[in-house]
Motif scaffolding. Structure first.
Motif, short mmCIF file in Angstrom:
data_model
loop_
_atom_site.label_atom_id
_atom_site.label_comp_id
_atom_site.label_asym_id
_atom_site.label_seq_id
_atom_site.Cartn_x
_atom_site.Cartn_y
_atom_site.Cartn_z
N UNK A 91 103.67 21.24 41.85
CA UNK A 91 104.06 20.87 40.49
C UNK A 91 103.15 19.80 39.92
N UNK A 92 102.71 18.89 40.79
CA UNK A 92 101.76 17.86 40.34
C UNK A 92 100.46 18.51 39.86
N UNK A 93 100.04 19.57 40.56
CA UNK A 93 98.81 20.26 40.19
C UNK A 93 98.98 20.94 38.83
N UNK A 94 100.15 21.56 38.63
CA UNK A 94 100.40 22.23 37.33
C UNK A 94 100.44 21.21 36.19
N UNK A 95 101.08 20.05 36.47
CA UNK A 95 101.13 19.02 35.43
C UNK A 95 99.74 18.48 35.12
N UNK A 96 98.93 18.31 36.15
CA UNK A 96 97.56 17.83 35.92
C UNK A 96 96.76 18.83 35.09
N UNK A 97 96.94 20.11 35.36
CA UNK A 97 96.25 21.14 34.58
C UNK A 97 96.76 21.16 33.13
N UNK A 98 98.07 20.96 32.97
CA UNK A 98 98.65 20.90 31.62
C UNK A 98 98.09 19.71 30.83
N UNK A 99 97.93 18.59 31.51
CA UNK A 99 97.36 17.41 30.85
C UNK A 99 95.94 17.69 30.38
#
Length: 463
Positions: free
Chosen positions: A282-290
């Motif tokens: 989830x952290x990776x998805x949030x980083x990509x979203x940012x």
């Protein structure tokens, strides 16, 4: 500070006064010169006549009666007031005209001309010269039979000098005429000058209204003089400024609205990323979203700045010769689109700014890839009028006919496209502005078999 109309009017009045006084002085100088010249000529002629008359008179030792008879005879012939005196100054004889003039005005001056035998002739100036006796021809003068002598023995100038002022023009009469001329011009010039400056005052008031924020205010531009041209120029400039400011306000409002979505997503992503028990995936998805939202913000800011530059009326482009064939081949290869140049086309030159032309074509290609599917076709050739023509075609759902003009408006997106990645609604608007800045245009057409074609045209180099 004095008003402009007062300064113009006072300047005109001062010039008129200077002209009046200068004309009066010059005329008086000329009149005195003419009078002196006339008097000198008259004296010379009287002297010559006295010498001729002395030849006709009997000698000094002749009887007094004979001398008187001859003098009276010649006085009647010449119609001159003349008298003869002996060597001691005693009166020998006088003509009838001399005696009559002496009785009428005893103070009338006379000229005494001595003769060789001691006698002297005494002549009075005539009130009016006999016809033909004083006709004079010379440079600048023509004293005819009507010329005569005035009171005090001063010769009158001929009546031909100033026919409107009579036979003896005076300085007072000339001053009166010049004063009337001055008053007439001064009174007549005031309304003309006041009307001119009143229009300038109206123009100034219009500029102040416009500067105060009333962008719809325009000034009266009637007429064809310089003030009307200035007013028309102000109205054109005011219209351009009003259009530009309204466009900038609309662009700013829409950009502010579009900034809210990525900023809200960034805020939520950073809030979730700060939680301690978040999973690595989830952290990776949030980083990509940012990163995606930051890229969207960067793209939005860049397109807003470019749109602002293109909307500015004084935007200056560095125009150069650009080969559309090479540019289209590069952009189609970058996006993975099919490229079909016209048969036999070696190059296709247009004049403009290569960076903007590349941006317009790239926006069309990326828009076709994003919304039109994988089958993107780029065609290059010449239109029916010889214009350079780029056609970007896709196999997407197409654009409804009612929206084929609106899709080029800023921040307008077709229904269902608002949430697709990368779209902020400025791409096609930038294409339209770039085309117009280069003297071209863009339009949307339906593609046979389904999809859309965006046609971008530019005038060829040299037109």
């Amino acid at each position: 500070m004095k008003s402009l109309y007062l300064r113009i009017y006072l300047t005109l009045v001062v010039l008129l006064l200077a002209f009046a006084f200068g004309s009066t002085w010059l005329f008086q100088q000329h009149l005195d010169k003419e009078r002196g010249s006339f008097e000198s000529v008259a004296n010379e002629r009287m002297t010559a006549m006295a010498e001729l008359l002395s030849l006709a008179l009997p000698s000094a030792d002749a009887p007094t009666e004979q001398q008187a008879e001859v003098l009276e005879d010649w006085g009647q012939r010449l119609r001159m007031p003349v008298a003869l005196n002996d060597a001691q100054g005693r009166r020998i004889a006088s003509s009838e005209l001399f005696l009559r003039r002496l009785d009428e005005d005893s103070a009338t001056p006379s000229i005494r001309l001595p003769l060789k035998d001691g006698r002297s002739l005494e002549l009075m100036r005539m009130l009016r010269m006999p016809p033909g006796l004083l006709r004079m021809q010379g440079p600048g003068r023509n004293f005819g039979a009507g010329a005569g002598m005035g009171p005090g023995g001063r010769p009158e100038p001929p009546s031909g000098l100033l026919p409107l002022l009579g036979p003896r023009p005076e300085l007072r009469v000339l001053l009166a005429l010049l004063l009337l001329l001055f008053l007439g011009v001064a009174i007549g010039a005031y309304p003309v000058i006041r009307r001119l400056t009143r229009r300038l005052e109206a123009l100034r008031a219009g500029v102040e209204h416009f500067g105060a924020g009333n962008l719809t205010h325009r000034v009266d531009a009637e007429g064809s003089d310089e003030v009307a041209v200035l007013a028309a120029s102000f109205n054109r400039t005011a219209g351009q400024i009003e259009t530009l400011l309204r466009s900038q306000k609309s662009l700013l409002a829409n950009a502010s609205h579009e900034l809210r979505s990525p900023l809200a997503r960034l805020k939520m992503a950073f809030s979730m990323l700060s939680e301690p028990d978040i999973a690595p995936a989830q952290r990776e998805r949030l980083s990509q979203e940012i990163h995606t939202n930051i890229a969207e913000l960067d793209s939005l800011v860049e397109e807003v700045l470019l749109a602002s530059r293109l909307e500015a009326a004084n935007a200056v482009m560095e125009r150069e010769r650009v080969d559309l064939l090479g540019l289209a081949a590069e952009e189609s290869a970058r996006i993975g689109a099919e490229f079909e140049p016209a048969e036999g086309l070696g190059n296709l030159m247009v004049r403009g700014e290569e960076r903007l032309l590349r941006r317009a074509l790239r926006n069309l290609l990326e828009n076709a890839r994003r919304y039109g599917g994988a089958q993107v076709l780029l065609q290059l050739g010449r239109g029916a009028t010889g214009a350079a023509e780029l056609r970007v075609c896709d196999r997407g759902p197409g654009v409804p006919e009612a929206m084929r003009e609106r899709i080029f408006e800023a921040f307008f997106r077709l229904p269902g496209h608002a949430e697709q990645a990368g779209g902020v609604g400025l791409g096609l608007n930038l294409v339209k502005q770039i085309a117009q800045a280069h003297g071209g245009q863009v339009r949307c057409e339906p593609r046979q078999g389904g999809g859309s074609c965006f046609v971008l045209t530019f005038p060829p180099d040299g037109q």
